[in-house]
Design a protein around this motif. Structure first.
Motif, PDB file in Angstrom:
ATOM      1  N   ILE B 108      37.383  32.376  10.702  1.00  0.00           N
ATOM      2  CA  ILE B 108      36.798  32.697   9.368  1.00  0.00           C
ATOM      3  C   ILE B 108      36.114  31.487   8.707  1.00  0.00           C
ATOM      4  CG2 ILE B 108      37.448  33.525   6.884  1.00  0.00           C
ATOM      5  CD1 ILE B 108      38.213  35.567   8.542  1.00  0.00           C
ATOM      6  N   GLU B 110      34.411  29.013  10.315  1.00  0.00           N
ATOM      7  CA  GLU B 110      33.197  29.184  11.024  1.00  0.00           C
ATOM      8  C   GLU B 110      32.125  30.141  10.763  1.00  0.00           C
ATOM      9  OE1 GLU B 110      33.625  28.786  15.243  1.00  0.00           O
ATOM     10  OE2 GLU B 110      34.775  26.832  14.989  1.00  0.00           O
ATOM     11  N   ALA B 111      32.681  31.225  10.726  1.00  0.00           N
ATOM     12  CA  ALA B 111      31.785  32.341  10.164  1.00  0.00           C
ATOM     13  C   ALA B 111      31.117  32.241   8.887  1.00  0.00           C
ATOM     14  CB  ALA B 111      32.618  33.554  10.332  1.00  0.00           C
ATOM     15  N   ALA B 112      32.027  31.715   8.164  1.00  0.00           N
ATOM     16  CA  ALA B 112      31.721  31.534   6.419  1.00  0.00           C
ATOM     17  C   ALA B 112      30.758  30.229   6.460  1.00  0.00           C
ATOM     18  CB  ALA B 112      32.912  30.960   5.531  1.00  0.00           C
ATOM     19  N   GLU B 113      30.982  29.263   7.202  1.00  0.00           N
ATOM     20  CA  GLU B 113      30.161  27.973   7.178  1.00  0.00           C
ATOM     21  C   GLU B 113      28.706  28.201   7.796  1.00  0.00           C
ATOM     22  OE1 GLU B 113      31.302  24.215   8.820  1.00  0.00           O
ATOM     23  OE2 GLU B 113      33.148  24.583   8.188  1.00  0.00           O
ATOM     24  N   SER B 114      28.618  29.188   8.855  1.00  0.00           N
ATOM     25  CA  SER B 114      27.365  29.411   9.510  1.00  0.00           C
ATOM     26  C   SER B 114      26.640  30.263   8.656  1.00  0.00           C
ATOM     27  CB  SER B 114      27.774  30.166  10.699  1.00  0.00           C
ATOM     28  OG  SER B 114      28.352  31.565  10.688  1.00  0.00           O
ATOM     29  N   LEU B 115      26.882  30.979   7.796  1.00  0.00           N
ATOM     30  CA  LEU B 115      26.243  31.908   6.641  1.00  0.00           C
ATOM     31  C   LEU B 115      24.852  31.066   6.000  1.00  0.00           C
ATOM     32  CD1 LEU B 115      28.764  34.099   5.208  1.00  0.00           C
ATOM     33  CD2 LEU B 115      27.334  34.641   7.067  1.00  0.00           C
ATOM     34  N   GLY B 116      25.065  29.936   5.977  1.00  0.00           N
ATOM     35  CA  GLY B 116      23.959  29.098   5.261  1.00  0.00           C
ATOM     36  C   GLY B 116      24.254  29.349   3.611  1.00  0.00           C
ATOM     37  N   ILE B 117      25.369  29.541   3.008  1.00  0.00           N
ATOM     38  CA  ILE B 117      25.540  29.435   1.446  1.00  0.00           C
ATOM     39  C   ILE B 117      26.204  28.330   1.045  1.00  0.00           C
ATOM     40  CG2 ILE B 117      25.456  32.144   1.524  1.00  0.00           C
ATOM     41  CD1 ILE B 117      28.463  32.049   1.566  1.00  0.00           C
ATOM     42  N   SER B 118      26.217  28.101  -0.290  1.00  0.00           N
ATOM     43  CA  SER B 118      26.655  26.785  -0.745  1.00  0.00           C
ATOM     44  C   SER B 118      28.119  26.585  -0.628  1.00  0.00           C
ATOM     45  CB  SER B 118      26.426  26.578  -2.074  1.00  0.00           C
ATOM     46  OG  SER B 118      26.905  27.609  -2.847  1.00  0.00           O
ATOM     47  N   LYS B 121      29.977  28.642  -3.123  1.00  0.00           N
ATOM     48  CA  LYS B 121      30.049  30.134  -3.148  1.00  0.00           C
ATOM     49  C   LYS B 121      31.063  30.310  -1.904  1.00  0.00           C
ATOM     50  CE  LYS B 121      25.721  31.344  -5.290  1.00  0.00           C
ATOM     51  NZ  LYS B 121      24.477  31.024  -5.078  1.00  0.00           N
ATOM     52  N   ASN B 125      34.139  32.616  -2.912  1.00  0.00           N
ATOM     53  CA  ASN B 125      34.109  34.086  -2.608  1.00  0.00           C
ATOM     54  C   ASN B 125      34.760  34.281  -1.262  1.00  0.00           C
ATOM     55  OD1 ASN B 125      32.068  35.340  -4.603  1.00  0.00           O
ATOM     56  ND2 ASN B 125      30.979  33.606  -4.128  1.00  0.00           N
ATOM     57  N   ILE B 126      34.774  33.370  -0.375  1.00  0.00           N
ATOM     58  CA  ILE B 126      35.637  33.872   0.726  1.00  0.00           C
ATOM     59  C   ILE B 126      36.978  32.974   0.971  1.00  0.00           C
ATOM     60  CG2 ILE B 126      35.293  33.558   3.459  1.00  0.00           C
ATOM     61  CD1 ILE B 126      32.216  33.763   2.915  1.00  0.00           C
ATOM     62  N   PRO B 129      39.839  33.765  -2.281  1.00  0.00           N
ATOM     63  CA  PRO B 129      40.684  35.137  -2.137  1.00  0.00           C
ATOM     64  C   PRO B 129      41.772  35.020  -0.840  1.00  0.00           C
ATOM     65  CG  PRO B 129      38.118  35.389  -2.331  1.00  0.00           C
ATOM     66  CD  PRO B 129      38.504  33.996  -2.192  1.00  0.00           C
TER      67      PRO B 129
END
Lengths: 245, 213
Positions: B108, B110-118, B121, B125-126, B129
């Motif tokens: 999770i 890695e998936a979050a980091e790879s999105l390119g969001i700050s 955020k 948001n991830i 929660p």
């Protein structure tokens, strides 16, 4: 002709390990090409693709995307240009299917394009109805989770798709179906792909070229036909023999 | 005991309010401070090790000694008690925040980091929660611990149910001691029950199981 993606003399060492995980990696990828990266556990496959979106940083060497050193590209911007799909899909369990797919647009407060969502659901052969879109990851089958993961990676229309054993945890039939569908999808979208697998059949079926990696060093990078006809060394020959039964 | 309650019910009610206020104020200051310190520690392992060691030392100081040490700066009363309780809570909360973050599956992250969001955020948001059930679990332990330690605050004039307990001990009055002990335990049990319910709700949300199958 300028390569789309180029690894130049890349070395990578984990702080906790002695010795290089990746050793003098040099290769280039053309636009629209799919390279499958084949190797046993610990050969450095995952490390190699994690360097492309800066989840890991090389110890030495450089990676160029369309001629630009990725070290000079803003990490967020770079990652927006790439999709990343992993084995367990990495879906966010508290989000619905729809929220998972458009997560980047939603969190960046960009316009959520309903048409794009429908297009991706269709491309990845997922149901387009509202009921499906409001499901949570635990309510999906393994194959559906992978499709949603792929749809999420494709949402921003990536220039490069990084796939880390995306079908590795699926049953044989679902895996075969997804391989076929992904191949068709890649040919349709012409997205450049680095695809990690430990499955020889998958590597040969999907890759325009197959890279064989062992102990962090490239053993051979060739088309599936070349690989079968002219294995570069005993290791590649053995891998082919075992993999083909 | 019933006679004592019927005569002193106003004083008991006041002690309950004071005790809850001590606990609430301590948590109110403890949580943001621990969040801030956790962010700092996240960026520096050396600083993290030093600060964690310091907070462990504070946690090992007996409460009455810690409150007494703070009196020269903050005087007798509620402020000193809240500062002391906030200091005690830090090690528990920081450890809990760290454990909550580590509980997020690597895939999770890695998936979050790879999105390119700050990072903000991503955290908001991830990660948060998903961390929430663990954070509430930690908060539950800290709340109960604070309720208990706050009893000692009566010795530095900070009021609360400890006041009745101390009176009971001074006067050898069993009704006072029993009222104080039952109320402290009862309040702790009620808060524990509420936080367990919240923890379950957060867990259902974090796993997406608030949706019926």
């Amino acid at each position: 002709m300028q390569s789309f993606l180029e690894y130049k003399d890349i070395q990578f060492t984990y702080q906790t390990q002695a010795g290089h995980t990746l050793n003098h990696i040099n290769f280039s990828v053309q636009e629209g090409e799919m390279i499958t990266i084949l190797g046993t556990s610990g050969s450095g496959k995952t490390t190699l693709i994690k360097l492309a979106n800066k989840l890991l940083l090389p110890t030495s060497g450089a990676i160029y995307l369309k001629g630009q050193n990725i070290a000079d590209i803003d990490t967020k911007q770079l990652r927006r240009r790439m999709g990343y799909v992993i084995q367990q899909a990495g879906l966010f369990p508290h989000m619905t299917v729809k929220e998972n797919i458009n997560v980047v647009a939603r969190l960046s407060k960009e316009d959520i394009q309903e048409a794009r969502l429908q297009e991706l659901l269709s491309l990845t052969k997922l149901p387009a109805d509202k009921d499906f879109q409001t499901r949570r990851p635990w309510q999906l089958s393994g194959g559906q989770q992978q499709r949603v993961g792929l749809a999420r990676a494709l949402y921003c229309d990536p220039e490069l798709l990084l796939m880390d054993e995306p079908f590795g945890a699926l049953d044989a039939i679902t895996r075969y179906e997804l391989q076929q569908e992904f191949l068709a999808l890649q040919q349709e979208t012409k997205t450049t792909v680095l695809f990690v697998t430990h499955d020889l059949r998958e590597a040969l079926m999907l890759g325009d070229r197959v890279m064989v990696l062992r102990d962090g060093a490239i053993q051979q990078l060739a088309t599936p036909e070349e690989l079968i006809q002219n294995p570069a060394n005993d290791y590649v020959r053995l891998l082919l023999q075992i993999g083909r039964g | 005991m019933i006679q004592y309650i019927s005569i002193h019910y106003m004083s008991i009610l006041q002690a309950i309010v004071e005790h809850l206020r001590l606990t609430a104020f301590s948590l109110l200051f403890s949580i943001p401070l621990a969040a801030l310190l956790s962010l700092l520690l996240f960026h520096s392992k050396t600083l993290g090790a030093i600060l964690t060691g310091f907070l462990v030392v504070i946690y090992c100081i007996p409460s009455i000694a810690l409150f007494t040490m703070l009196i020269p700066w903050f005087g007798l009363g509620e402020t000193t008690a809240v500062i002391g309780l906030t200091a005690y809570n830090q090690i528990l909360l920081i450890r809990n925040i760290k454990a909550s973050y580590e509980a997020i599956p690597q895939q999770i992250k890695e998936a979050a980091e790879s999105l390119g969001i700050s990072n903000r955020k991503c955290l908001q948001n991830i990660y948060l929660p998903l961390m929430l059930p663990y954070l509430i679990g930690g908060l539950r332990i800290v709340t109960i611990s604070t309720m208990g330690i706050a009893t000692m605050a009566a010795l530095i004039n900070a009021g609360g149910l400890g006041r009745i307990l101390v009176e009971g001990m001074r006067m050898f009055s069993m009704p006072r001691i029993l009222v104080a002990v039952i109320l402290i335990s009862g309040l702790a049990l009620i808060l524990n029950f509420i936080l367990i319910k919240l923890e379950r709700l957060a867990r259902r949300y974090a796993t997406g199981h608030e949706v019926a199958s």
